[in-house]
Design a protein around this motif. Structure first.
Motif, PDB file in Angstrom:
ATOM      1  N   LEU A 153       0.706  -1.148   0.085  1.00 11.29           N
ATOM      2  CA  LEU A 153      -0.041  -0.043   0.007  1.00 11.29           C
ATOM      3  C   LEU A 153       0.907   1.202   0.026  1.00 11.29           C
ATOM      4  CD1 LEU A 153      -2.786  -1.125   2.653  1.00 11.29           C
ATOM      5  CD2 LEU A 153      -2.833  -1.262   0.080  1.00 11.29           C
ATOM      6  N   GLY A 154       2.343   1.169   0.229  1.00 12.24           N
ATOM      7  CA  GLY A 154       3.067   2.273   0.066  1.00 12.24           C
ATOM      8  C   GLY A 154       3.701   2.492  -1.399  1.00 12.24           C
ATOM      9  N   TYR A 155       4.619   3.467  -1.487  1.00  8.74           N
ATOM     10  CA  TYR A 155       5.143   3.708  -2.570  1.00  8.74           C
ATOM     11  C   TYR A 155       5.873   2.404  -3.089  1.00  8.74           C
ATOM     12  CZ  TYR A 155       4.047   8.745  -2.095  1.00  8.74           C
ATOM     13  OH  TYR A 155       3.614   9.773  -1.980  1.00  8.74           O
ATOM     14  N   GLY A 156       6.014   2.236  -4.400  1.00  7.55           N
ATOM     15  CA  GLY A 156       6.631   1.176  -4.870  1.00  7.55           C
ATOM     16  C   GLY A 156       7.880   1.544  -5.844  1.00  7.55           C
ATOM     17  N   ASP A 157       8.679   0.474  -6.439  1.00  3.74           N
ATOM     18  CA  ASP A 157       9.617   0.909  -7.234  1.00  3.74           C
ATOM     19  C   ASP A 157       9.365   1.698  -8.395  1.00  3.74           C
ATOM     20  OD1 ASP A 157      11.710   0.846  -9.305  1.00  3.74           O
ATOM     21  OD2 ASP A 157      12.158  -1.261  -8.705  1.00  3.74           O
ATOM     22  N   PRO A 158      10.156   3.221  -8.475  1.00  4.63           N
ATOM     23  CA  PRO A 158       9.584   4.047  -9.427  1.00  4.63           C
ATOM     24  C   PRO A 158       9.576   3.309 -11.092  1.00  4.63           C
ATOM     25  CG  PRO A 158      11.312   4.988  -8.263  1.00  4.63           C
ATOM     26  CD  PRO A 158      11.305   3.330  -7.820  1.00  4.63           C
ATOM     27  N   LEU A 159      10.307   2.288 -11.186  1.00  2.00           N
ATOM     28  CA  LEU A 159      10.148   1.576 -12.533  1.00  2.00           C
ATOM     29  C   LEU A 159       9.037   1.038 -12.654  1.00  2.00           C
ATOM     30  CD1 LEU A 159      13.183   2.460 -12.357  1.00  2.00           C
ATOM     31  CD2 LEU A 159      13.749   0.680 -13.641  1.00  2.00           C
ATOM     32  N   GLY A 160       8.460   0.466 -11.671  1.00  2.00           N
ATOM     33  CA  GLY A 160       7.095  -0.594 -11.716  1.00  2.00           C
ATOM     34  C   GLY A 160       7.404  -1.924 -10.772  1.00  2.00           C
ATOM     35  N   GLU A 161       6.322  -2.533 -10.717  1.00  2.00           N
ATOM     36  CA  GLU A 161       6.650  -3.721  -9.663  1.00  2.00           C
ATOM     37  C   GLU A 161       7.447  -4.856 -10.467  1.00  2.00           C
ATOM     38  OE1 GLU A 161       5.383  -4.382  -6.529  1.00  2.00           O
ATOM     39  OE2 GLU A 161       5.260  -2.135  -7.003  1.00  2.00           O
ATOM     40  N   PRO A 162       8.529  -5.375  -9.876  1.00  2.00           N
ATOM     41  CA  PRO A 162       9.466  -6.119 -10.458  1.00  2.00           C
ATOM     42  C   PRO A 162       8.585  -7.524 -11.087  1.00  2.00           C
ATOM     43  CG  PRO A 162      10.074  -5.438  -8.225  1.00  2.00           C
ATOM     44  CD  PRO A 162       8.953  -4.804  -8.521  1.00  2.00           C
ATOM     45  N   ALA A 163       7.689  -8.053 -10.356  1.00  2.00           N
ATOM     46  CA  ALA A 163       6.888  -9.038 -10.930  1.00  2.00           C
ATOM     47  C   ALA A 163       6.273  -8.963 -12.421  1.00  2.00           C
ATOM     48  CB  ALA A 163       5.702  -9.498 -10.092  1.00  2.00           C
ATOM     49  N   LEU A 164       5.795  -7.633 -12.413  1.00  2.00           N
ATOM     50  CA  LEU A 164       5.238  -7.236 -13.736  1.00  2.00           C
ATOM     51  C   LEU A 164       6.260  -6.968 -14.804  1.00  2.00           C
ATOM     52  CD1 LEU A 164       2.915  -6.586 -15.736  1.00  2.00           C
ATOM     53  CD2 LEU A 164       2.687  -4.283 -14.664  1.00  2.00           C
ATOM     54  N   ARG A 165       7.301  -6.322 -14.563  1.00  2.00           N
ATOM     55  CA  ARG A 165       8.234  -6.023 -15.288  1.00  2.00           C
ATOM     56  C   ARG A 165       9.091  -7.428 -15.911  1.00  2.00           C
ATOM     57  NH1 ARG A 165      11.732  -2.566 -11.536  1.00  2.00           N
ATOM     58  NH2 ARG A 165      13.303  -2.765 -13.068  1.00  2.00           N
ATOM     59  N   GLU A 166       9.286  -8.409 -15.097  1.00  2.00           N
ATOM     60  CA  GLU A 166       9.635  -9.627 -15.377  1.00  2.00           C
ATOM     61  C   GLU A 166       8.758 -10.451 -16.303  1.00  2.00           C
ATOM     62  OE1 GLU A 166      12.473 -11.515 -14.873  1.00  2.00           O
ATOM     63  OE2 GLU A 166      13.376 -10.377 -13.093  1.00  2.00           O
ATOM     64  N   ALA A 167       7.529 -10.299 -15.880  1.00  2.00           N
ATOM     65  CA  ALA A 167       6.453 -10.907 -17.027  1.00  2.00           C
ATOM     66  C   ALA A 167       6.422 -10.120 -18.493  1.00  2.00           C
ATOM     67  CB  ALA A 167       5.168 -10.645 -16.299  1.00  2.00           C
ATOM     68  N   ILE A 168       6.498  -8.923 -18.275  1.00  2.00           N
ATOM     69  CA  ILE A 168       6.480  -8.070 -19.718  1.00  2.00           C
ATOM     70  C   ILE A 168       7.736  -8.510 -20.482  1.00  2.00           C
ATOM     71  CG2 ILE A 168       6.959  -5.928 -20.594  1.00  2.00           C
ATOM     72  CD1 ILE A 168       5.146  -4.925 -18.457  1.00  2.00           C
ATOM     73  N   ALA A 169       9.148  -8.622 -19.572  1.00  2.00           N
ATOM     74  CA  ALA A 169      10.175  -8.982 -20.376  1.00  2.00           C
ATOM     75  C   ALA A 169      10.265 -10.484 -21.146  1.00  2.00           C
ATOM     76  CB  ALA A 169      11.487  -9.046 -19.405  1.00  2.00           C
ATOM     77  N   HIS A 170       9.667 -11.304 -20.393  1.00  2.00           N
ATOM     78  CA  HIS A 170       9.579 -12.671 -20.831  1.00  2.00           C
ATOM     79  C   HIS A 170       8.555 -12.742 -22.186  1.00  2.00           C
ATOM     80  CE1 HIS A 170       9.347 -16.974 -21.141  1.00  2.00           C
ATOM     81  NE2 HIS A 170       8.070 -17.190 -21.053  1.00  2.00           N
ATOM     82  N   TYR A 171       7.609 -11.966 -22.125  1.00  2.00           N
ATOM     83  CA  TYR A 171       6.484 -12.086 -23.088  1.00  2.00           C
ATOM     84  C   TYR A 171       7.190 -11.419 -24.357  1.00  2.00           C
ATOM     85  CZ  TYR A 171       2.546 -10.964 -26.011  1.00  2.00           C
ATOM     86  OH  TYR A 171       1.706 -10.875 -27.012  1.00  2.00           O
ATOM     87  N   LEU A 172       7.711 -10.098 -24.066  1.00  2.00           N
ATOM     88  CA  LEU A 172       8.279  -9.423 -25.160  1.00  2.00           C
ATOM     89  C   LEU A 172       9.473 -10.381 -26.056  1.00  2.00           C
ATOM     90  CD1 LEU A 172       8.640  -5.751 -23.955  1.00  2.00           C
ATOM     91  CD2 LEU A 172       6.985  -6.830 -25.458  1.00  2.00           C
ATOM     92  N   ALA A 173      10.256 -10.887 -25.190  1.00  2.00           N
ATOM     93  CA  ALA A 173      11.427 -11.633 -25.922  1.00  2.00           C
ATOM     94  C   ALA A 173      10.606 -12.841 -26.676  1.00  2.00           C
ATOM     95  CB  ALA A 173      12.240 -12.223 -24.654  1.00  2.00           C
ATOM     96  N   VAL A 174       9.882 -13.698 -26.296  1.00  2.00           N
ATOM     97  CA  VAL A 174       9.175 -14.630 -26.915  1.00  2.00           C
ATOM     98  C   VAL A 174       8.279 -14.073 -28.129  1.00  2.00           C
ATOM     99  CG1 VAL A 174       7.408 -16.588 -26.644  1.00  2.00           C
ATOM    100  CG2 VAL A 174       9.154 -16.114 -24.955  1.00  2.00           C
ATOM    101  N   ALA A 175       7.352 -13.078 -27.788  1.00  2.00           N
ATOM    102  CA  ALA A 175       6.254 -12.902 -28.939  1.00  2.00           C
ATOM    103  C   ALA A 175       6.962 -11.638 -29.654  1.00  2.00           C
ATOM    104  CB  ALA A 175       5.179 -12.333 -27.980  1.00  2.00           C
ATOM    105  N   ARG A 176       7.589 -10.893 -29.574  1.00  2.00           N
ATOM    106  CA  ARG A 176       7.917  -9.661 -30.020  1.00  2.00           C
ATOM    107  C   ARG A 176       9.575  -9.660 -30.524  1.00  2.00           C
ATOM    108  NH1 ARG A 176       6.046  -8.498 -32.939  1.00  2.00           N
ATOM    109  NH2 ARG A 176       6.040  -6.010 -32.934  1.00  2.00           N
ATOM    110  N   GLY A 177      10.279 -10.357 -30.089  1.00  2.00           N
ATOM    111  CA  GLY A 177      11.676 -10.550 -30.417  1.00  2.00           C
ATOM    112  C   GLY A 177      12.367  -9.185 -29.705  1.00  2.00           C
ATOM    113  N   VAL A 178      12.128  -8.950 -28.735  1.00  2.00           N
ATOM    114  CA  VAL A 178      12.554  -7.357 -28.073  1.00  2.00           C
ATOM    115  C   VAL A 178      13.940  -7.988 -27.208  1.00  2.00           C
ATOM    116  CG1 VAL A 178      12.157  -5.669 -26.513  1.00  2.00           C
ATOM    117  CG2 VAL A 178      10.397  -6.160 -28.087  1.00  2.00           C
TER     118      VAL A 178
END
Length: 486
Positions: A153-178
């Motif tokens: 409920l407090g302030y989080g990482d300015p870059l975003g939640e680590p769990a979501l960033r990990e999920a996005i990174a995995h998805y982009l590598a597989v689906a978009r070749g990023v």
């Protein structure tokens, strides 16, 4: 003074409390200088008798006025405080309104097109909200909330939640070749937040920015808000077509492109132009903003790989969003930084951003990890493919107007070019009055554009297949009427 206070308070059901009414009445009388500075307010005893309220009510009002600086207490009672040299009126006289000016950048961002009622059929870019798996999303929210500690409920990482960033990174590598890992991902307030962040991190006021013409108005707004000079570059069947001579002049700081599905004309940027753009940007010290807004919905073959992944550490700022794949109100997008830019950018982000929307981000991470996101994408790809084919058929069979369908192998819209003699802005406005929220192609052009874009942008994401034929017949009547009028 008493005549300002003696009118009866409203005792009717639903009226504000007597304390609130008296407080508002005294505040406004002081602001309007009807109660002048230094004048003494009635005694609490006399005022409560005259207004038929309790003395405690009057005392509470006077205490609040003193606390807010409207009044001050002395040995003789309560007096009106000195607020300034001139009264503050509750309304601005019409003669004075023109002197209250906004910044120049606000004046440059007058909307070129009316977004209209986004619940109407044919709205460009609007997904099939009725098909979103609400129950599955609710379960992901519940699981995220149960797993979270009170610290979430407090302030989080300015870059975003680590769990979501990990999920996005995995998805982009597989689906978009990023090419990326979680350390290079910044979660933003939608794609618009990512575009604004690109400007804040990588450009200075007065820098030059290039964008597609016609192109995405949100990118233009982000550039103008950063006091950049915006220049439109033409678009053809292979995407953005930057003239060779343009690179000989002043180099742009930012270049906004939609290479996988040009917005709004639908072209895919050719490989030769992608490589040339990367090479020129690297040579000139420019940053390319790759806006990959809807390439998850590719209706022929596999999704086109991201330009960002073509070469190592390309000067590409990759922008994505969940507004189309999930739902617009989620307001979660992301920016992928080049490896060479991470260090300085991350140091600045701690001052520029405050981590928020943490529960929504954790719920989205869970939605992706549980497989619900992939299943939802699969269903939507099939649905949008069917709807696009149905719209193409309706254009061929129920739209007896000269037109050309542009692009259209991905995304949630088709664009049709119309004859030069018709007014697409007038047609768009008339269509809205008939229950169709179509976009005018010319409204996507830069203010100084020479592209002569003229046509309609037809969304099919939020419109069922059986609606297209009658909608196209209705739209054809509007176009015919405009042709006759011109």
């Amino acid at each position: 003074m008493h005549h300002l206070l003696l009118s009866a308070l409203d005792h009717s059901p639903g009226a504000p409390s007597r304390q609130r009414q008296l407080l508002d009445r005294l505040r406004q009388a002081i602001l309007d200088a009807r109660l002048t500075p230094g004048s003494r307010l009635p005694s609490s005893r006399s005022l409560c008798e005259e207004l038929q309220v309790s003395r405690n009510t009057v005392l509470a009002v006077y205490e609040q006025l003193i606390a807010e600086g409207y009044a001050q207490a002395d040995r003789q009672g309560t007096r009106v405080a000195q607020l300034g040299t001139a009264p503050v009126r509750s309304t601005v006289p019409p003669s004075h309104a023109t002197t209250l000016k906004a910044s120049r950048r606000v004046a440059t961002m007058t909307p070129a097109r009316d977004a209209g009622d986004r619940s109407l059929p044919l709205t460009p870019g609007m997904p099939a909200l009725a098909r979103f798996p609400v129950n599955a999303w609710l379960r992901s929210q519940e699981r995220a909330l149960r797993a979270a500690s009170p610290l979430v409920l407090g302030y989080g990482d300015p870059l975003g939640e680590p769990a979501l960033r990990e999920a996005i990174a995995h998805y982009l590598a597989v689906a978009r070749g990023v090419r990326c890992d979680a350390s290079r991902i910044i979660v933003t307030e939608g794609a618009q937040g990512a575009l604004s962040l690109c400007v804040r991190l990588f450009a200075n006021a007065g820098d030059l920015a290039w964008m597609e013409d016609p192109g995405y108005g949100g990118a233009r707004a982000a550039f103008l808000a950063g006091d950049l000079k915006v220049v439109g570059m033409p678009v053809d069947a292979e995407g953005i077509a930057i003239p060779t001579r343009a690179w000989r002049g002043r180099a742009p700081r930012l270049i906004h492109v939609t290479p996988s599905h040009q917005y709004p004309c639908g072209a895919v940027l050719s490989l030769a132009r992608r490589l040339e753009l990367i090479a020129q940007a690297r040579d000139k010290g420019s940053w390319i903003i790759e806006d990959d807004y809807d390439s998850d919905f590719r209706h022929r073959g596999h999704p086109v790989a991201a330009m960002q992944g073509l070469v190592a550490d390309a000067p590409v700022l990759y922008v994505g969003t969940f507004s189309k794949t999930m739902f617009p109100a989620l307001r979660i997008g992301f920016l992928v930084l080049p490896e060479s830019a991470v260090g300085k950018a991350v140091a600045a982000l701690g001052e520029l951003l405050r981590g928020g929307h943490r529960l929504e981000q954790l719920a989205l991470a869970e939605f992706i990890a549980s497989g619900q996101f992939a299943r939802h994408l699969g269903r939507m790809r099939r649905l949008y493919r069917e709807r696009q084919l149905a719209l193409r058929a309706a254009l061929a069979n129920s739209f007896p107007v000269e037109h050309e369908v542009l692009g259209g192998d991905a995304g949630l819209h088709l664009t049709v070019r119309l004859p030069a003699g018709v007014d697409d802005l007038a047609i768009s406005a008339a269509a809205r009055s008939k229950g169709m929220n179509v976009g005018a192609l010319s409204s996507f052009a830069a203010p100084s554009s020479t592209s002569k874009a003229n046509g309609l942008v037809l969304g099919y994401g939020n419109t069922s297949a059986e609606q297209f034929a009658p909608l196209m017949r209705r739209l054809a009547l509007i176009v015919r009427a405009n042709e006759l009028a011109n």
